[in-house]
Motif scaffolding. Structure first.
Motif, PDB file in Angstrom:
ATOM      1  N   HIS A  43       0.835  -1.196   0.000  1.00 26.32           N
ATOM      2  CA  HIS A  43       0.000   0.000   0.000  1.00 26.32           C
ATOM      3  C   HIS A  43       0.878   1.257   0.000  1.00 26.32           C
ATOM      4  N   LYS A 253      -2.192   5.308   6.973  1.00 28.72           N
ATOM      5  CA  LYS A 253      -2.243   3.956   6.406  1.00 28.72           C
ATOM      6  C   LYS A 253      -0.830   3.463   6.150  1.00 28.72           C
ATOM      7  N   CYS A 260       2.511  -1.118  10.161  1.00 19.31           N
ATOM      8  CA  CYS A 260       1.452  -0.517  10.983  1.00 19.31           C
ATOM      9  C   CYS A 260       1.754  -0.709  12.466  1.00 19.31           C
ATOM     10  N   PRO A 404      -8.083  -3.444   8.333  1.00 15.69           N
ATOM     11  CA  PRO A 404      -8.945  -3.154   7.188  1.00 15.69           C
ATOM     12  C   PRO A 404     -10.266  -3.908   7.302  1.00 15.69           C
ATOM     13  N   ARG A 414      -4.238   0.581   9.499  1.00 10.03           N
ATOM     14  CA  ARG A 414      -4.135   2.003   9.844  1.00 10.03           C
ATOM     15  C   ARG A 414      -3.899   2.206  11.346  1.00 10.03           C
TER      16      ARG A 414
END
Length: 600
Positions: A43, A253, A260, A404, A414
């Motif tokens: 991502h 994110k 994360c 997610p 996140r």
């Protein structure tokens, strides 16, 4: 405020009968989330901010300002104009908040990874206020939207407009149920269920600021017959005491689960530092107090523990400082023992989730669901993670780990950074949001290790609330292998073996190849604000508000903020926020930015 879903809300007595089944559904969904996304990578960095605004009405003839209960009326208008706007950069997503004088505005699309997005934040924040102000200005010339962390006389006298008969479902002396947003599909149910669950009033004691003419001892007599009151404290009561406050939240994110967890752990020690820098709440129920932040009041007001549960030192409030690190290498720093659902922990570990992360998630699962929509009680298929998201969103820590959702492959893993009070101006709010976004990049680029024991994080959080904590307090902070007490100035601007967070951000910017001159100029103004506030050259919002009150010609050195003082304070804030007046104690006149709604 959390997952918004409409339907038939269940009463607390109904929830008690199905809460175990609900948690079981949530656990099954969480396991599917990890099975689907645990190894997902790649991502791009995206991020966003959330601003909670307050609406007020000025009565110039009587020198009074009141909170304006019009959230349910303005939201349809705001949604309509944004749905008609096809330009994503100019679209805002608007949501109800707990109280009907509050609304939340967020960008309809996240900020991207390009550095030029950093130069769009302030313009987007201004757009949000302008959209709401347009609606208010068309109705009246005395209604305004402001960035207020808390309304000074919230809970005192005639503080709302229009006034209405109160009812007792929240059992509050100060905060009538008419405050609750009718546009929020679950808020009234959440408030009622917290009250039912905890089985007793939950007063929040706030130490009063003792001035030369403050009563000795000061006693909040409204509570004298109800509890054993403390001298020199004022009392708040009910969830709305804390949930009527406004904040700035920033969400990041990560490119993977591992990243994360790493960012989460390194941001955790910074929650207290940024809380202190953003302090904006020195006045509670019309009195100057010894605390400068909303956070402790939020912690206490949202506490749903029963009398028996409050006797257990291993069970904290569901509104609390972040209790755990998530990475296995930091598990030894989780030195505050708290209850977890051991069965949930065991199940998650069996499904390949690391033991430290499973411990955090097991802590979430000791909580009862506070709101259940009857139509959504039983999942109809395995494509949604609604039950887990609902449970996760009703545990209010200073950081939130956000997996997610099952039905969105693009959302990613996140981290939500939650401690900061909202600031008076768009410039200040953009400064804090952009600074934190850059700090996440510095953490990853330079492999910073900021971790300290959770017990010391909790001590830092407590100190951050104190009056003028930026200039008066020391905070536990890691430099290499040592943890030592440092001032905010030393943490932000550097000391001997630690260069400081602002210089580290500047170093990162110097090494960037894609940053244009306007973006760099804007960021330098933001960093200057952070640096000078940390150094005590510029005041926090809380210190400036306190200075305004104590310098007001009608202040009588008795700790009381009258209607007249509040009126003048709110008008001054309105003028500063809209650029009609300068305030060198908050922002130096040369701190000007070149921001755009679209990245260039």
């Amino acid at each position: 405020m959390g997952v918004l879903a409409e339907g038939t809300v269940m009463s607390w007595n109904e929830i008690v009968k199905v809460r175990d089944a609900y948690r079981s559904y949530a656990l099954s969904q969480l396991i599917r989330v990890f099975e689907k996304y645990q190894n997902q990578q790649g991502h791009c960095f995206e991020w966003g901010d959330e601003l909670e605004f307050s609406m007020v009405r000025f009565d110039h003839s009587n020198k009074r300002v009141q909170l304006l209960l019009t959230g349910d009326k303005i939201l349809p208008y705001l949604r309509k104009i944004n749905e008609a706007n096809l330009d994503g950069a100019h679209r805002i997503a608007w949501h109800p908040e707990a109280c009907n004088y509050m609304i939340e505005g967020v960008p309809s699309e996240p900020y991207g990874y390009l550095s030029s997005y950093l130069n769009t934040v302030e313009a987007n924040m201004t757009l949000r206020r302008n959209q709401a102000q347009k609606f208010l200005s068309e109705r009246s010339d005395c209604e305004f939207i402001l960035n207020l962390a808390t309304f000074p006389r919230y809970g005192h006298g005639q503080f709302i407009y229009p006034s209405d008969e109160r009812n007792d479902s929240e059992r509050s002396l100060y905060y009538p149920d008419v405050l609750i947003s009718p546009a929020h599909p679950r808020m009234k149910s959440v408030l009622e269920n917290i009250t039912e669950r905890r089985q007793l009033p939950s007063p929040v004691a706030v130490p009063i600021f003792r001035d030369t003419a403050t009563a000795k001892p000061f006693q909040d007599l409204a509570w004298k017959e109800k509890i054993d009151i403390q001298d020199d404290h004022i009392y708040l009561d009910g969830c709305l005491a804390g949930w009527g406050c406004c904040c700035l939240q920033v969400t990041f994110k990560a490119q993977s689960l591992d990243e994360c967890l790493h960012v989460y752990d390194q941001l955790l020690p910074l929650t207290a530092i940024m809380l202190a820098l953003s302090n904006a709440c020195p006045i509670w129920r019309g009195y100057l107090t010894e605390i400068d932040s909303r956070y402790e009041s939020v912690f206490q007001a949202g506490d749903d523990r029963t009398p028996e549960e409050r006797q257990r030192i291993t069970l904290n409030s569901r509104c609390a400082p972040t209790p755990f690190y998530l990475c296995d290498e930091h598990n030894h720093l989780n030195d505050v023992k708290l209850d977890v659902n051991e069965e949930v922990v065991s199940t998650l570990v069996k499904h390949g989730i690391s033991s430290t992360l499973a411990h955090h998630l097991g802590h979430l699962f000791i909580r009862d669901p506070l709101v259940i929509i009857k139509e959504n009680l039983h999942p109809i298929d395995d494509t949604t993670s609604y039950h887990f998201e609902n449970l996760n969103s009703t545990v209010w820590h200073s950081l939130r780990f956000k997996p997610p959702p099952l039905d969105d492959d693009k959302m990613g893993w996140r981290v939500e950074f939650r401690p900061m009070d909202i600031q008076i101006t768009d410039f200040e709010n953009a400064s804090f949001a952009v600074f934190m976004a850059l700090v996440t990049r510095v953490i990853l680029t330079y492999k910073l290790d900021l971790t300290i024991p959770i017990s010391q994080v909790n001590e830092n959080i407590a100190r951050a609330h104190h009056r003028d904590s930026v200039r008066k307090e020391k905070f536990h902070f890691r430099i290499a292998e040592k943890i030592i007490p440092l001032s905010i100035n030393e943490i932000i601007n550097g000391i001997n073996d630690f260069p400081g967070l602002v210089p580290l951000v500047q170093k990162y910017l110097n090494e960037m190849e894609d940053i244009n001159s306007d973006t760099r100029f804007t960021i330098e103004q933001y960093l200057s604000l952070i640096s000078k506030r940390a150094a005590g050259i510029l005041l926090t919002n809380a210190s400036w508000i306190r200075h305004f009150v104590t310098s007001h010609p009608s202040y009588k050195q008795d700790s009381i903020v009258t209607d007249e003082i509040q009126y003048d304070l709110m008008w001054k804030i309105k003028q500063i926020a809209n650029g009609h007046e300068t305030c060198p104690l908050l922002i130096q006149p040369r701190m000007k930015t070149h921001t755009n709604l679209c990245p260039t």
